[in-house]
Design a protein around this motif. Structure first.
Motif, short mmCIF file in Angstrom:
data_model
loop_
_atom_site.label_atom_id
_atom_site.label_comp_id
_atom_site.label_asym_id
_atom_site.label_seq_id
_atom_site.Cartn_x
_atom_site.Cartn_y
_atom_site.Cartn_z
N ILE A 24 0.71 -1.29 -0.11
CA ILE A 24 -0.37 0.34 0.08
C ILE A 24 0.84 1.51 -0.46
O ILE A 24 2.12 0.80 0.40
CB ILE A 24 -0.92 0.34 1.13
CG1 ILE A 24 -2.13 -0.36 1.29
CG2 ILE A 24 -1.35 1.34 1.43
CD1 ILE A 24 -2.63 -1.59 2.43
N CYS A 25 0.60 2.39 -0.47
CA CYS A 25 1.83 3.51 -0.89
C CYS A 25 0.48 4.68 -0.45
O CYS A 25 -0.45 4.85 -1.29
CB CYS A 25 1.48 3.68 -2.73
SG CYS A 25 3.03 5.17 -2.36
N ASP A 26 1.08 5.30 0.20
CA ASP A 26 0.03 6.82 -0.21
C ASP A 26 1.03 8.06 -0.36
O ASP A 26 2.08 8.40 0.00
CB ASP A 26 0.33 6.43 1.74
CG ASP A 26 -0.28 7.99 2.72
OD1 ASP A 26 -1.68 8.69 1.54
OD2 ASP A 26 0.34 9.11 2.95
N TYR A 27 0.31 8.68 -1.23
CA TYR A 27 0.72 9.14 -2.18
C TYR A 27 0.17 10.21 -2.63
O TYR A 27 0.89 11.36 -2.87
CB TYR A 27 1.42 8.46 -3.82
CG TYR A 27 -0.19 8.62 -4.91
CD1 TYR A 27 -0.12 9.03 -5.39
CD2 TYR A 27 -1.51 6.97 -4.37
CE1 TYR A 27 -1.42 8.97 -6.40
CE2 TYR A 27 -2.30 7.76 -5.99
CZ TYR A 27 -2.51 8.42 -6.38
OH TYR A 27 -3.41 8.04 -7.18
N SER A 28 -0.79 10.52 -2.22
CA SER A 28 -1.06 12.00 -1.84
C SER A 28 -2.47 12.66 -0.69
O SER A 28 -2.95 10.84 0.05
CB SER A 28 -1.97 12.62 -3.06
OG SER A 28 -3.50 11.99 -2.57
N LYS A 29 -2.24 13.80 0.15
CA LYS A 29 -3.56 13.66 0.81
C LYS A 29 -4.82 13.15 0.28
O LYS A 29 -6.01 13.00 1.72
CB LYS A 29 -3.58 15.10 0.97
CG LYS A 29 -4.50 16.11 0.64
CD LYS A 29 -4.73 17.80 0.48
CE LYS A 29 -5.33 18.83 -0.09
NZ LYS A 29 -6.66 19.02 0.37
N HIS A 31 -5.64 10.78 -1.89
CA HIS A 31 -5.54 9.07 -2.37
C HIS A 31 -4.55 7.97 -1.49
O HIS A 31 -3.52 8.58 -1.20
CB HIS A 31 -5.22 9.49 -3.74
CG HIS A 31 -6.29 10.17 -4.48
ND1 HIS A 31 -6.28 11.54 -4.72
CD2 HIS A 31 -7.90 9.56 -4.67
CE1 HIS A 31 -7.11 12.21 -5.13
NE2 HIS A 31 -8.47 10.83 -5.31
N PHE A 32 -5.01 6.52 -1.89
CA PHE A 32 -3.58 6.02 -1.36
C PHE A 32 -3.66 4.76 -2.59
O PHE A 32 -4.78 4.52 -3.03
CB PHE A 32 -3.46 5.63 -0.07
CG PHE A 32 -4.95 4.62 0.17
CD1 PHE A 32 -4.59 2.95 -0.03
CD2 PHE A 32 -5.57 5.19 0.80
CE1 PHE A 32 -6.14 2.11 0.33
CE2 PHE A 32 -6.70 4.22 1.23
CZ PHE A 32 -6.97 3.32 0.88
N SER A 34 -2.92 0.70 -3.75
CA SER A 34 -2.84 -0.80 -3.38
C SER A 34 -2.32 -2.01 -4.75
O SER A 34 -3.05 -1.08 -5.63
CB SER A 34 -3.98 -1.26 -2.15
OG SER A 34 -4.96 -1.88 -3.48
N LYS A 46 -9.56 8.55 -0.05
CA LYS A 46 -8.88 8.56 1.70
C LYS A 46 -10.00 8.83 2.69
O LYS A 46 -10.22 8.48 3.28
CB LYS A 46 -7.37 9.19 1.90
CG LYS A 46 -6.29 8.82 1.28
CD LYS A 46 -5.11 9.80 2.50
CE LYS A 46 -4.02 9.13 1.83
NZ LYS A 46 -3.61 9.74 2.34
N TYR A 68 5.80 6.56 -5.18
CA TYR A 68 4.58 8.01 -6.17
C TYR A 68 5.46 8.98 -6.30
O TYR A 68 6.66 9.16 -5.85
CB TYR A 68 3.79 8.96 -4.96
CG TYR A 68 4.31 9.61 -4.01
CD1 TYR A 68 4.39 11.07 -4.01
CD2 TYR A 68 4.86 8.77 -3.03
CE1 TYR A 68 4.82 11.81 -3.25
CE2 TYR A 68 5.30 9.50 -1.99
CZ TYR A 68 5.26 10.94 -1.40
OH TYR A 68 5.19 11.86 -0.86
N GLU A 71 1.43 13.96 -6.93
CA GLU A 71 -0.05 13.37 -6.70
C GLU A 71 -0.49 13.26 -7.98
O GLU A 71 -1.41 12.37 -8.45
CB GLU A 71 -0.33 14.73 -6.87
CG GLU A 71 -0.51 14.80 -4.83
CD GLU A 71 -0.95 15.41 -4.57
OE1 GLU A 71 -2.53 16.03 -4.66
OE2 GLU A 71 -1.16 16.62 -3.68
#
Length: 75
Positions: A24-29, A31-32, A34, A46, A68, A71
């Motif tokens: 899992i990658c958290d890549y913006s305020k 969105h993430f 998988s 999110k 990422y 964004e």
């Protein structure tokens, strides 16, 4: 994918992948992303936990890393 709060209570379970999620990658305020052994990369909102995009990966294989660039770009 189980989403839990800080009290470790389950908020929701995302069931759109059909195989084990490997990263899992958290890549913006907002969105993430998988990646799963079902050869799909999914982008999630999110706030709503809605899957907003699905990328079917041509090369079959196990994805163990997402990153990422900004964004708008996921690697």
């Amino acid at each position: 994918i189980k989403i839990v709060n800080t009290a470790l209570e389950i908020v929701t379970i995302l069931t759109e992948h059909t195989s084990m999620v490997s990263v899992i990658c958290d890549y913006s305020k907002d969105h993430f992303a998988s990646a799963s052994h079902d050869y799909l990369i999914k982008v999630w909102n999110k706030n709503t936990y809605e899957c907003i995009a699905t990328l079917s990966v041509e090369e079959k294989g196990c994805y163990t890393s997402l990153s990422y660039l900004d964004e708008n770009l996921l690697l």
